[in-house]
Design a protein around this motif. Structure first.
Motif, PDB file in Angstrom:
ATOM      1  N   THR A   1     -17.007  -1.049   2.515  1.00  0.00           N
ATOM      2  CA  THR A   1     -15.854  -0.267   2.070  1.00  0.00           C
ATOM      3  C   THR A   1     -15.641   0.950   2.953  1.00  0.00           C
ATOM      4  OG1 THR A   1     -17.270   0.947   0.519  1.00  0.00           O
ATOM      5  CG2 THR A   1     -16.109  -0.983  -0.337  1.00  0.00           C
TER       6      THR A   1
ATOM      7  N   ARG B   1      -7.058   2.759   6.900  1.00  0.00           N
ATOM      8  CA  ARG B   1      -7.460   1.868   5.804  1.00  0.00           C
ATOM      9  C   ARG B   1      -7.073   0.422   6.084  1.00  0.00           C
ATOM     10  NH1 ARG B   1      -9.027  -1.386   3.175  1.00  0.00           N
ATOM     11  NH2 ARG B   1      -9.507  -1.483   0.948  1.00  0.00           N
ATOM     12  N   LEU B   2      -5.909   0.214   6.705  1.00  0.00           N
ATOM     13  CA  LEU B   2      -5.419  -1.137   6.956  1.00  0.00           C
ATOM     14  C   LEU B   2      -5.697  -1.592   8.383  1.00  0.00           C
ATOM     15  CD1 LEU B   2      -2.057  -1.019   4.977  1.00  0.00           C
ATOM     16  CD2 LEU B   2      -4.270  -1.928   4.254  1.00  0.00           C
TER      17      LEU B   2
ATOM     18  N   GLU C   1      -5.912  -7.327   4.447  1.00  0.00           N
ATOM     19  CA  GLU C   1      -6.458  -6.322   3.534  1.00  0.00           C
ATOM     20  C   GLU C   1      -7.920  -6.012   3.783  1.00  0.00           C
ATOM     21  OE1 GLU C   1      -7.600  -3.901   0.438  1.00  0.00           O
ATOM     22  OE2 GLU C   1      -5.610  -4.340   1.195  1.00  0.00           O
TER      23      GLU C   1
ATOM     24  N   GLY D   1     -10.127  -2.939  -2.435  1.00  0.00           N
ATOM     25  CA  GLY D   1      -8.769  -3.364  -2.150  1.00  0.00           C
ATOM     26  C   GLY D   1      -8.054  -3.932  -3.354  1.00  0.00           C
TER      27      GLY D   1
ATOM     28  N   TRP E   1       0.820  -1.208   0.000  1.00  0.00           N
ATOM     29  CA  TRP E   1       0.000   0.000   0.000  1.00  0.00           C
ATOM     30  C   TRP E   1       0.857   1.264   0.000  1.00  0.00           C
ATOM     31  CZ3 TRP E   1      -5.139   1.316  -0.343  1.00  0.00           C
ATOM     32  CH2 TRP E   1      -6.019   0.241  -0.511  1.00  0.00           C
TER      33      TRP E   1
ATOM     34  N   THR F   1      -6.773   5.063  -0.210  1.00  0.00           N
ATOM     35  CA  THR F   1      -7.341   4.675   1.089  1.00  0.00           C
ATOM     36  C   THR F   1      -8.808   5.077   1.202  1.00  0.00           C
ATOM     37  OG1 THR F   1      -6.603   6.760   2.103  1.00  0.00           O
ATOM     38  CG2 THR F   1      -5.106   4.867   2.263  1.00  0.00           C
TER      39      THR F   1
END
Length: 483
Positions: free
Chosen positions: A348, A466-467, A165, A142, A79, A111
C-alpha cells in the motif's frame, strides 16, 4: 469510448462511497458530536449523485469487457470524483471554510498521502477524525479493488480496472477469478488492521485512537487524531508496534498471502522483499550512528527514533515521533532520498517502488556490461524471471516521468512564492504519497499556509503518485483519444 458504461462504474463507486459514510455517522451518533448533520447531508448528496449516474447510463447489453483505454479513464475519473464527494463531510463541517482545503484533505486521505491542512486536530469532532482515517483505509487497498470484490456486476472485464488501480509495476492475480483476488487482498489487509488494533489496545491506547491509527498504518497513510502524531504518546511500545505494521504494509501483500498459506520462505525468496528489508535495516543503522551522540545520548533512543523515522518515510506512511528537520544533515538527506524510493510493489506504499529501483539498477548494469562485451546477450532478471523489454521500457519511462513531474511541480510551486526547500519537500511528499515534507511543511507543520493554487497542484501530485502516473497523465496525450 463507452461513456455511459464509464458513468455507470463511477455511479456505483459513488453509491458505495455514500454507504461508507454511514460508519462515521454512527460514530457521530455515539459521541453526539456536531458533525452529524454534515454526514447525513453528505450521504444523501453522494448516494443521489451515484444513483443518477447509474440510472442515466444504460446497462450495456452483451459483453461488459472494459478495454485498457476505458479502464484508465474510469479509474482516473473515479478517483477524482471520490476525492470531490469525499470532501463533502469536511466542507459541510464547521472546521473547514474552504472547499479547496476540504478537497485537499479528502484527496490526501484517499491517496494515503497524509498531508494535512488541519491545525487543531484534537479540537475536531470524533466522527470527522474517524472519517479522515477511514478514507485512508479505503484508499489504501483501493476502492476499485474493493468494489471488484463485492460488486461483481461491474463486469468480467474488470482486470483493466485492477491493472490501473493496483499499485504495482506488474500486477498479478492471486486467483483465477479477479473478484477472488480482490477478496484475498482485502482479507489480509483487514486481518492485519485488526491485529494492530489489538496490539495498540494491549499497550493502553484508547479504542478510538487505536482504530484510527490502525486505519492509517496499514494503508501507509499517516493521519493521526493527535496534533503531535505518534510523538504524542512518547511510548517505545507504541513506536515499535507501529514500526512492525508499517513494515508489513510496505511488503507486497501477495507475499503475506503466501506466508499465511504456509510458504515460510516467501519473504526471503523474493528479491524485492530482501532489497526492501535490507535497505530498511541498513539505513536505520546508518541514521542511528548519525544520531547517537549528536541528538540522542542513548544508543537505545537513537535506534528507536531512527528506526521509526526511516520506516515511516520509506514505507511512505508519514507518522512522526521526532522533528527530523533537527537531525544532522546526513540523516535529513537519507530521509529525503527515502521519499523517492518508497515501499515494495504490491504494497500500500507509494514512491517509485523498490522493484523499479532494482530493475533500473540491473538495466544500467546491463548497458555498462554491453559496452565492455558488445556481442554478449544478457537479460534483466528479478526472482530468476526475465523482465521483458517492454516492461523495462515502461519502468524507465515511469522513472523519467516521475522525476520530470517532480521538477516541474516544484518549479510551479516555487513560482507561487513558496521557498525552495518547502517546494521541493512538499512536492516530494505529495507525489510520493508520504505526508510531511521539509521546510514549512515538515513533520511539526502542515500545508494550511500554502497558496490556493499550490494546494490544487499538490492534490494533483497526490493523484499522480497514487495511480502510478501513467493512469492519469495518459489522459492528456492527444493520441489517447484517437480511434
Amino acid at each position: 469510448m463507452r461513456w455511459q458504461f464509464i458513468a455507470r462504474i463511477i455511479g456505483i463507486l459513488l453509491f458505495f462511497l455514500g454507504l461508507s459514510m454511514t460508519a462515521p455517522l454512527l460514530v457521530s451518533l455515539h459521541y453526539d458530536d456536531l458533525s452529524r448533520d454534515s454526514f447525513i447531508r453528505s450521504i444523501v448528496i453522494t448516494m443521489v449523485a451515484g444513483l443518477i449516474l447509474i440510472l442515466l447510463s444504460k446497462k450495456q447489453s452483451g459483453d461488459d469487457y472494459i478495454n485498457q483505454k476505458e479502464g484508465m479513464t474510469a479509474v482516473a475519473l473515479a478517483w477524482t470524483g471520490i476525492g470531490l464527494f469525499g470532501a463533502l463531510p469536511f466542507y459541510l463541517s464547521p472546521e473547514f471554510t474552504s472547499f479547496t482545503d476540504a478537497f485537499f484533505e479528502s484527496v490526501s486521505g484517499f491517496t494515503t498521502t497524509g498531508s494535512s491542512i488541519m491545525t487543531t486536530i484534537e479540537g475536531t469532532t470524533k466522527s470527522l477524525l474517524f472519517w479522515r482515517s477511514f478514507i485512508q483505509w479505503l484508499g489504501g487497498m483501493g476502492i476499485i479493488v474493493l468494489s471488484l470484490a463485492i460488486l461483481p456486476f461491474l463486469g468480467v472485464g474488470g482486470i483493466q480496472l485492477y491493472k490501473a488501480e493496483v499499485p504495482s509495476p506488474v500486477p498479478d492475480k492471486l486467483a483465477p477469478r479477479l473478484s477472488d483476488s480482490a477478496k484475498i487482498l482485502w482479507g489480509v489487509y483487514a486481518v492485519f488492521t485488526l491485529l494492530e488494533i489489538i496490539f495498540l489496545l494491549g499497550g493502553g491506547m484508547p479504542l478510538f485512537e487505536a482504530a484510527c491509527h490502525a486505519f492509517t498504518t496499514m494503508p501507509t497513510g499517516g493521519f493521526s487524531p493527535k496534533n503531535a502524531s505518534i510523538a504524542h504518546y512518547n511510548s517505545a511500545y507504541f513506536d515499535y508496534v507501529i514500526v512492525v505494521f508499517m513494515i508489513l504494509a510496505g511488503i507486497n501483500f501477495s507475499l503475506h498471502y503466501q506466508m499465511l498459506r504456509g510458504k515460510t520462505l516467501a519473504f526471503w525468496e523474493d528479491t524485492e522483499c530482501r532489497f526492501f528489508l535490507g535497505l530498511l535495516l541498513g539505513l536505520t543503522l546508518l541514521v542511528t550512528w548519525d544520531l547517537y551522540g549528536s541528538v540522542y545520548t542513548s544508543i537505545k533512543d537513537a535506534f528507536r527514533f531512527a528506526s521509526f523515522q526511516i520506516t515511516s518515510i520509506l514505507t511512505t506512511t508519514g507518522f512522526a515521533t521526532a522533528d527530523y528537520e533537527k537531525f544532522p544533515g546526513l540523516s535529513q538527506v537519507i530521509l529525503f532520498v527515502c521519499m523517492f524510493i518508497g515501499a515494495s510493489a504490491g504494497s500500500t506504499g507509494g514512491g517509485m517502488k523498490c522493484a523499479r529501483i532494482i530493475a533500473c539498477y540491473k538495466y544500467c548494469y546491463r548497458e555498462l556490461f554491453k559496452i565492455i562485451h558488445p556481442r554478449s546477450i544478457s537479460h534483466v532478471k528479478i526472482n530468476n524471471t526475465v523482465i521483458p523489454d517492454k516492461v523495462l521500457r515502461s519502468i524507465m519511462g515511469f522513472l523519467t516521468l516521475y522525476i520530470g513531474l517532480f521538477i516541474v511541480s516544484s518549479l510551479l510551486l516555487a513560482g507561487m512564492g513558496v521557498d525552495m526547500m518547502t517546494a521541493l519537500g512538499a512536492v516530494a511528499a505529495c507525489i510520493g504519497n508520504i505526508g510531511p515534507g521539509f521546510g514549512s511543511v515538515g513533520p511539526t507543520e502542515n500545508f494550511a499556509h500554502l497558496p490556493v493554487m499550490g494546494k490544487w497542484l499538490l492534490a494533483w501530485c497526490m493523484l499522480l503518485g497514487r495511480l502510478e502516473i501513467y493512469t492519469v497523465i495518459i489522459l492528456f496525450v492527444p493520441e489517447f483519444w484517437k480511434k
